[in-house]
Write an enzyme that holds these catalytic residues in place. Structure first.
Site, PDB file in Angstrom:
ATOM      1  N   GLU A  57      40.311  62.688   1.016  1.00  0.00           N
ATOM      2  CA  GLU A  57      41.471  61.815   1.784  1.00  0.00           C
ATOM      3  C   GLU A  57      41.793  60.604   1.066  1.00  0.00           C
ATOM      4  O   GLU A  57      41.010  59.895   0.502  1.00  0.00           O
ATOM      5  CB  GLU A  57      40.699  61.355   3.130  1.00  0.00           C
ATOM      6  CG  GLU A  57      41.739  60.815   4.084  1.00  0.00           C
ATOM      7  CD  GLU A  57      41.117  59.993   5.254  1.00  0.00           C
ATOM      8  OE1 GLU A  57      40.096  60.145   5.509  1.00  0.00           O
ATOM      9  OE2 GLU A  57      41.721  59.137   5.867  1.00  0.00           O
ATOM     10  N   ARG A 106      25.106  65.333   0.211  1.00  0.00           N
ATOM     11  CA  ARG A 106      25.714  64.239  -0.576  1.00  0.00           C
ATOM     12  C   ARG A 106      25.062  63.773  -1.423  1.00  0.00           C
ATOM     13  O   ARG A 106      23.689  63.373  -1.279  1.00  0.00           O
ATOM     14  CB  ARG A 106      26.454  63.286   0.420  1.00  0.00           C
ATOM     15  CG  ARG A 106      25.857  62.648   1.475  1.00  0.00           C
ATOM     16  CD  ARG A 106      26.995  61.620   2.068  1.00  0.00           C
ATOM     17  NE  ARG A 106      28.036  62.026   2.627  1.00  0.00           N
ATOM     18  CZ  ARG A 106      29.224  61.646   2.589  1.00  0.00           C
ATOM     19  NH1 ARG A 106      29.451  60.439   1.666  1.00  0.00           N
ATOM     20  NH2 ARG A 106      30.386  62.130   3.154  1.00  0.00           N
ATOM     21  N   LYS A 149      33.135  54.830   1.113  1.00  0.00           N
ATOM     22  CA  LYS A 149      34.661  54.203   0.982  1.00  0.00           C
ATOM     23  C   LYS A 149      35.014  53.088   1.498  1.00  0.00           C
ATOM     24  O   LYS A 149      35.646  52.152   1.362  1.00  0.00           O
ATOM     25  CB  LYS A 149      35.808  55.369   1.011  1.00  0.00           C
ATOM     26  CG  LYS A 149      36.013  56.232  -0.192  1.00  0.00           C
ATOM     27  CD  LYS A 149      37.225  57.009  -0.061  1.00  0.00           C
ATOM     28  CE  LYS A 149      37.014  58.316   0.650  1.00  0.00           C
ATOM     29  NZ  LYS A 149      38.136  59.382   0.791  1.00  0.00           N
TER      30      LYS A 149
END
Ligand code: ATP
Ligand code: MG
Length: 564
Positions: A37, A264, A274
């Site tokens: 994104e 992750r 983020k």
């Protein structure tokens, strides 16, 4: 194809792909995608996903698309779109001509939503966000049906069209999937598929749309439209997989990618989300997304990391389903090992102390030979200027040796200047306050490349010629946080309380050997006895170059942690 010859066992995803190929699935094709994104810069966690997705495409002669998951225009922008492409390329991967945006599919996504409505699988709901939350139930309790759930297909089609036409305000209506308000999986309790967002300019579609599809609806369809075979994502999406499958099972599309989840990357002494990285930038705790202390690809690049070291790191940490937290030392070791073989050696004095060699001619100068790498003759030699005045590091001199391990220069003692002569300290010049400002030395002209007659000089220190050296600024970076898991500490109000106050130490008066006067972007060196350093064109000025310390010569943190 490297998949038959690699010595490391294949990760579980490659094993699944092998089996799919054996079973003749997907007509023998392997197609993956990396779907960021564009709401921030990529970080080292993304590198894990990039290496996995693009790496599989390379090894299986398949394809990997770069697709921007741009359904949330509020936080996205073109700077991020560009930085992401730049970073993927820099890591050494290519999407060839397959650059896509989820927003490319807005029209088709809309058509599929109409299909869901027609089949009675979606409805327009007028509940407020709060009502929706209330009706949703809890993990222990089933939800309740929205009063709008039984709207007719005609009414839903009409309302959805008018939502697109801009007749309703933000939040006034949403389109929801009609699945099961009693599902044990909360994601299946009539999730929202579309929401209204007025007044945002989307970086790709401008103001064409005021209706935006949700991630969980967009992602499976985008994957299917691109013919993705294996849709790899992180573990938190495991609970969303039934919805991924539901969407594809209920529309007329003949591709159904397989979603596979992996854990992750978490890295100690830093943060990776983020949202947190954005906060560090916006609150000015760092210089920007590419601050050399940031775990972003841009930050690591500016710090001096190489793409090879990052790929090697991703290789070493592997791909599993187990949650884990990797020590920073693992990442640091990757770049240290890379630079040990690839970086030429150079001399730089970070805390200069002037040395005057009194028996050397005032105007004299000579050019000595120095190898660029101690173990790699192929890297050649360079010429080092030597003259009457040189700089050595303050830490390499003490008036009296503190113990027998101190092999550097002491008053009245001898030491070798690396690649040069043996000097002897004849006199120590001090300021009235006692600070040492200069050493007066003599040199032995007979000691170039050999020991002086009858005595052994053990210590070797680095130096630079005062007259020829380049004045530079050197930035010593340390970990950005002093807590191994700054994110996970519930005792503090904000993770920023764990920022390391000493994460940057700037040395403004350093002297580099002459050959470093003109270097380009990406130039990396081992400053002998100091560490690995990289030229930073962004910070350098007409007044002089700036070098960033990439990593120390040894893992000093490991030692500290061992000592407790
Ligand atoms: P963040 O949580 O850091 O904001 P994100 O998941 O929202 O990250 P995306 O831009 O959606 O960021 O991520 C693109 C891809 O990278 C996704 O497939 C995501 O699963 C993967 N990814 C993100 N963070 C990590 C990580 N720490 N380790 C491995 N893969 C990651
Ligand atoms: Mg995301």
């Amino acid at each position: 194809m490297s998949n038959d010859t690699t010595s490391t066992p294949k990760n579980f995803i490659r094993q699944i792909i092998d089996e799919d190929l054996k079973a003749g699935k997907n007509s023998g094709l392997v197609a993956t995608r990396f779907p960021p994104e564009p709401n921030g810069y990529l970080h080292i966690g993304h590198a894990k996903s990039i290496c996995l997705n693009f790496g599989i495409a390379v090894d299986y002669a398949g394809t990997c698309n770069l697709r921007f998951d741009d359904t949330n225009p509020h936080k996205e922008n073109l700077e991020f779109v560009e930085s992401i492409q730049n970073d993927v390329r820099w890591l050494g991967f290519s999407w060839e001509d397959r650059l896509f945006y989820a927003s490319n599919y807005f029209e088709r996504l809309y058509d599929y939503a109409v299909e869901l409505i027609q089949k009675g699988n979606a409805y327009v709901c007028d509940q407020s966000a709060e009502e929706m939350r209330e009706y949703r139930g809890t993990l222990k309790e089933a939800g309740k049906d929205s009063p709008y759930r039984s709207r007719s297909v005609e009414e839903n089609l009409d309302l959805f069209k008018r939502m697109r036409a801009g007749e309703f305000k933000d939040g006034e209506k949403v389109l929801r999937a009609r699945i099961d308000m009693a599902s044990p999986n909360m994601n299946m309790r009539d999730p929202t598929l579309y929401r209204i967002r007025h007044g945002v300019i989307h970086h790709q579609t401008g103001s064409e749309w005021c209706l935006y599809p949700m991630y969980d609806y967009t992602h499976p369809i985008s994957d299917a439209l691109e013919g993705i075979t294996h849709s790899l994502c992180t573990l938190e999406f495991a609970d969303h997989r039934p919805l991924y499958d539901w969407v594809l099972d209920n529309i007329s599309i003949d591709c159904h990618p397989q979603q596979i989840e992996f854990s992750r990357l978490n890295l100690q002494y830093t943060v990776m989300s983020k949202r947190k990285l954005t906060q560090l930038v916006e609150e000015g705790h760092v210089e920007g997304w590419d601050d050399p202390r940031m775990p972003t690809i841009a930050g690591l690049r500016r710090r001096g990391f190489t793409p090879a070291a990052i790929r090697d790191f991703c290789d070493r940490i592997g791909v599993t389903k187990a949650d884990n937290s990797i020590e920073m030392g693992v990442l640091e070791n990757c770049i240290r090992e890379d630079l040990d073989t690839s970086a030429p050696r150079a001399m730089a004095v970070l805390h200069p102390l002037k040395v005057v060699i009194e028996n050397y001619p005032e105007q004299g100068e000579e050019w000595l030979d120095a190898p660029n790498h101690p173990k790699d003759e192929g890297m050649g030699n360079r010429k080092l200027p030597f003259c009457r005045e040189v700089y050595i590091d303050r830490e390499d001199f003490m008036e009296v040796a503190p113990n027998k391990h101190f092999k550097r220069l002491v008053a009245g003692g001898e030491v070798r200047l690396r690649n040069s002569y043996v000097i002897k300290c004849e006199e120590v010049i001090k300021r009235p306050d006692g600070e040492i400002v200069e050493l007066r030395c003599s040199y032995d002209a007979d000691t170039l490349g050999k020991n002086p007659e009858g005595r052994k000089v053990k210590g070797v220190i680095h130096w630079v010629s005062a007259r020829h050296s380049v004045k530079a600024e050197v930035r010593l970076y340390d970990r950005l946080f002093i807590h191994p898991n700054p994110d996970g500490d519930k005792e503090v109000a904000s993770f920023t309380e764990h920022l390391n106050p000493d994460s940057l130490r700037t040395l403004t008066h350093c002297y580099l050997e002459q050959s470093l006067g003109e270097v380009g972007e990406g130039s990396r060196y081992q400053f002998e006895r100091e560490g690995y350093f990289c030229f930073d064109p962004k910070s350098s000025t007409a007044e002089g170059p700036v070098f960033n310390r990439v990593v120390t010569l040894r893992d000093s943190w490991a030692k500290i942690e061992q000592q407790g």
